[in-house]
Enzyme design. Structure first.
Site, short mmCIF file in Angstrom:
data_model
loop_
_atom_site.label_atom_id
_atom_site.label_comp_id
_atom_site.label_asym_id
_atom_site.label_seq_id
_atom_site.Cartn_x
_atom_site.Cartn_y
_atom_site.Cartn_z
N GLU A 185 0.82 -1.21 0.00
CA GLU A 185 0.00 0.00 0.00
C GLU A 185 0.86 1.26 0.00
O GLU A 185 0.58 2.21 -0.75
CB GLU A 185 -0.93 -0.01 1.22
CG GLU A 185 -1.73 1.26 1.42
CD GLU A 185 -2.76 1.51 0.33
OE1 GLU A 185 -3.30 2.62 0.28
OE2 GLU A 185 -3.00 0.59 -0.49
N HIS A 225 2.64 1.93 -3.35
CA HIS A 225 1.68 2.53 -4.29
C HIS A 225 1.46 4.00 -3.97
O HIS A 225 1.43 4.86 -4.88
CB HIS A 225 0.35 1.77 -4.21
CG HIS A 225 -0.73 2.39 -5.04
ND1 HIS A 225 -1.95 2.76 -4.51
CD2 HIS A 225 -0.78 2.73 -6.35
CE1 HIS A 225 -2.70 3.29 -5.47
NE2 HIS A 225 -2.02 3.28 -6.58
N HIS A 268 -11.86 5.37 -8.02
CA HIS A 268 -10.40 5.49 -7.93
C HIS A 268 -9.73 4.78 -9.10
O HIS A 268 -8.77 5.29 -9.68
CB HIS A 268 -9.95 4.89 -6.60
CG HIS A 268 -8.54 5.23 -6.23
ND1 HIS A 268 -8.04 6.51 -6.26
CD2 HIS A 268 -7.50 4.44 -5.82
CE1 HIS A 268 -6.78 6.51 -5.88
NE2 HIS A 268 -6.42 5.27 -5.63
N HIS A 297 -20.30 -8.40 -16.83
CA HIS A 297 -18.98 -8.06 -17.37
C HIS A 297 -18.64 -8.95 -18.57
O HIS A 297 -18.05 -8.49 -19.55
CB HIS A 297 -17.92 -8.21 -16.27
CG HIS A 297 -16.55 -7.80 -16.70
ND1 HIS A 297 -16.24 -6.53 -17.14
CD2 HIS A 297 -15.37 -8.49 -16.76
CE1 HIS A 297 -14.96 -6.45 -17.44
NE2 HIS A 297 -14.42 -7.63 -17.23
N HIS A 335 -4.34 -8.61 -17.02
CA HIS A 335 -5.66 -8.28 -17.56
C HIS A 335 -5.99 -6.81 -17.30
O HIS A 335 -6.53 -6.12 -18.17
CB HIS A 335 -6.70 -9.19 -16.90
CG HIS A 335 -8.05 -9.12 -17.53
ND1 HIS A 335 -8.28 -9.41 -18.86
CD2 HIS A 335 -9.28 -8.82 -17.01
CE1 HIS A 335 -9.56 -9.28 -19.14
NE2 HIS A 335 -10.19 -8.92 -18.03
#
Length: 329
Positions: free
Chosen positions: A74, A77, A139, A246, A307
């Protein structure tokens, strides 16, 4: 326009892609709440690892278990995202300072700066609202938007018009824009799937087991007023419906983008635009292959990360094609 500015834009665009990848890796490895506060981590600028720091964590965050591995993901990032924000600020300052004297975009860097500020707020809310799905999806879309606009800024600084233009490509701009809009919708559906931890809630291909329970109303159900959304709060049927939609979106995306790229390739005169359409087709085929492989291989982490990044690459190739059709015709 100076070489330093062009290099700054290119570096920032590449960093934005890296930040999107780091964000996806953080989310996919369930490290989104690795640090329960913001912008620090348990009140520290780095991951607490010393005895007195861990003691302070136990005192100030009772009942919470420090996972240093997740906290590190975290914080890495966050620091890369913070660096990206500073570079975008530098781009905006440079554009404001020299935009009147040198031919360069000014409004686009301003939009980017406002967007990255809002993205930082979304990052804060992601943590403080304990991974509320709507915030998490926002986000994700914010990261994709920043990377796309930086790519567009890079293209505006480097692309050159094709001599004589390309009236064949100009007549097909609507097809490319339709393809771009469809990809954005599909990315949003993928973000909603990820935010609700619905990736593993659809067994079978091409349909899910129990797909007769699909409900469009359940897809857009907003889970509210939960203390924590980590690992998802929706029912199995709701998450299965999200996942199945999806997949339906992937099929529609294939048809719309595939048809659009075929029309552009056949109708364009310039080799540059034909190659741009081929690049979109290659990215689309790779993304669909990764999506199917994810199902059969039960969602391995690195393939899921690929992906996510391929979705961004598909978006960027479409941004380039749309820009070239407008710029070079």
């Amino acid at each position: 326009m100076t070489k330093n500015y062009k290099f700054l834009v290119l570096t920032t665009a590449l960093l934005a892609v890296l930040v999107v990848g780091l964000g996806a890796y953080t989310r996919l490895s369930d490290a989104g709440l690795g640090c329960p506060d913001w912008p620090g981590c348990y009140g520290f600028l780095t991951v607490p690892d010393k005895a007195h720091e861990i003691a302070a964590v136990e005192e100030n965050f009772p009942g919470m278990e420090l996972d240093q591995g997740k906290a590190l993901k975290e914080m890495v990032h966050r620091y890369f995202a913070g660096t990206l924000g500073l570079l975008i600020l530098a781009i905006a300052l440079y554009a404001w300072r020299y935009g009147k004297h040198v031919r360069m975009p000014v409004r686009l860097p301003t939009v980017l700066l406002l967007l990255v500020i809002f993205q930082a707020m979304l990052g804060m809310w992601t943590v403080t609202m304990n991974l509320q799905p709507l915030v998490v999806m926002g986000h994700l879309l914010g990261g994709f938007s920043i990377a796309s606009l930086l790519w567009l800024l890079y293209l505006r600084n480097h692309s050159r018009p094709v001599p004589g233009g390309d009236p064949g490509a100009r007549a097909l701009q609507g097809w490319s824009m339709a393809a771009l809009c469809m990809v954005v919708v599909q990315i949003a559906l993928g973000g909603w799937l990820a935010a609700n931890y619905a990736a593993a809630h659809c067994v079978g291909f091409p349909l899910c087991e129990g797909s007769e329970a699909f409900s469009l109303a359940e897809v857009f159900h907003l889970p509210m007023e939960h203390a924590n959304y980590e690992y998802g709060v929706l029912s199995y049927e709701s998450r299965m419906s999200i996942h199945l939609l999806h997949r339906f979106g992937a099929l529609i995306t294939l048809l719309i983008v595939g048809a659009a790229m075929w029309r552009v390739f056949k109708g364009a005169y310039s080799r540059t635009i034909k190659n741009a359409a081929l690049a979109v087709g290659a990215a689309l085929a790779t993304q669909l292959t990764l999506g199917i492989a994810l199902i059969y291989m039960q969602i391995p982490l690195l393939m899921a990360l690929a992906h996510n990044l391929m979705a961004l690459l598909l978006l960027l190739t479409l941004v380039r094609l749309c820009y070239l059709q407008k710029r070079k015709c």
